[in-house]
Design an enzyme around this catalytic site. Sequence first.
Site, PDB file in Angstrom:
ATOM      1  N   ASN A 192      -1.834  -7.253  -9.054  1.00 32.15           N
ATOM      2  CA  ASN A 192      -3.146  -6.365  -8.750  1.00 32.15           C
ATOM      3  C   ASN A 192      -2.510  -4.819  -8.834  1.00 32.15           C
ATOM      4  O   ASN A 192      -3.337  -3.991  -8.270  1.00 32.15           O
ATOM      5  CB  ASN A 192      -3.418  -6.535  -7.261  1.00 32.15           C
ATOM      6  N   ARG A 330       2.311   1.492   1.706  1.00 28.82           N
ATOM      7  CA  ARG A 330       2.152   0.539   3.257  1.00 28.82           C
ATOM      8  C   ARG A 330       2.310   1.904   3.988  1.00 28.82           C
ATOM      9  O   ARG A 330       2.495   2.918   4.087  1.00 28.82           O
ATOM     10  CB  ARG A 330       3.623   0.111   3.118  1.00 28.82           C
ATOM     11  N   GLN A 359      -1.010  -4.633  10.861  1.00 26.63           N
ATOM     12  CA  GLN A 359      -2.131  -5.252   9.918  1.00 26.63           C
ATOM     13  C   GLN A 359      -2.818  -6.434  10.700  1.00 26.63           C
ATOM     14  O   GLN A 359      -1.887  -7.537  10.533  1.00 26.63           O
ATOM     15  CB  GLN A 359      -2.320  -5.236   8.650  1.00 26.63           C
ATOM     16  N   HIS A 378      -7.342  -3.012   4.510  1.00 29.12           N
ATOM     17  CA  HIS A 378      -6.606  -3.165   3.141  1.00 29.12           C
ATOM     18  C   HIS A 378      -7.314  -4.072   2.160  1.00 29.12           C
ATOM     19  O   HIS A 378      -7.296  -5.222   2.002  1.00 29.12           O
ATOM     20  CB  HIS A 378      -5.261  -4.159   3.775  1.00 29.12           C
TER      21      HIS A 378
END
Length: 424
Positions: A192, A330, A359, A378
């Site tokens: 990604n 992060r 998260q 996210h």
Amino acid sequence: MPVSTSSSACNFVIMGYNIYSCRPYHGVYNLNHLLPLKSWKPSLLVSHTLESRTKRQLRKITCSADIEQAGEEKAPMKVVGVFYKAHEFAKDPKFLGCMENALGLREWLVSKGHTFIATDDKEGESCELEKHIPDMDVLITTPFHPAYMTAERLNKAKKLKLIVTAGVGSDHVDLNTAAAKGLTVSEVSGSNVVSVAEDELMRILILLRNFVPAWKQVSEGGWNVAAVAYKAFDLEGKTVGTVGSGRIGQELLKRLKPFDCKLLYYARHAMAKEKEDQSGAKWESDLDKFLQECDVVSINVPLSDKTRGMFNKETIRKMKKGAFLVNNARGAIVDVDAVKEACESGQLGGYSGDVWFPQPPPKDHSWRYMPNQAMTPHISGTTIDAQVRYAAGVKEMLEQFFTGQPFDEDNYIVKEGELSSQYK
């Protein structure tokens, strides 16, 4: 492309390139899988290279559940997957990354005799994940809805052998404990990278153009050009820097180059001259000097002991007053309170990112309500296109694991007790 055939087993060996990492690949395939392609005969395979139709067909084969890798399959295992729940959005079968569709692995794993559990319930002592920790053999999780594998959890996982991150970034695992226990931790390297770099470019433009207040204004029925324009800037001519020059950092620099910015990067080591020339960026080895020059800073380093809390009050104070900070790396790389205070005081002109810690974040997380922010869940690395890539990459690694084959070296985060370099 060297090919050897065996008439008795009707198998052939392909030595070519891994389609996810563009690295050499070696596999054994059954010739019967290629019979629909009349032109694919052993005599032609010997002479043809991986071009056009051949390359496309190999791509389909490597993504197929019918791959027969060399080596015997391991005994049936228990595989647990932790993914975000999609509810009504899961109806689209292309939405592979959610709990309901589980990377498209369910039918294939069951057909191989394995037990497969998919859940989104990952927090607390009574969560679904906790029930399966003692007897799971493989854990699949994602950075977008991470199963936090602490030392305590890893010590409970007596049968665990492999942890696979569906995506990039494995900091949700206590990697030192995993290494000490001899576990393998892997991820789908590069799956990604483009998705995240594109998202970062979008966030830079959103901050510079003061887009969020403008959108909110018209959404609420307002119209006040001055309230937006007083703090809107062009990207052209600005100094933009990336902290970290790995794959995502390089892809971002590539996309920034046409905007005629001054590009910088801060990293432990300079890029190779050819890559640096292609990016148009200059290396700055001193973080303080780097921060003092940049109008926009994008964070592109993994979370490790060295980078945790890297952007604290002192670091942010060294940035240009009013500079913009983008963080898709992060959440724990930055200090939550320091970012909030800097956005309130104007030390930061704005902050945008899609990463939080933990998260999902609690409803009262200060970043939700601070001014000059363009935060989202996210999402940057889990586009539909990225899901296809990391789903295929996870399946490939599971096939390799079940048949005793090694992974692509770039995919290893912990291997034989050693951490990969980016986490050291």
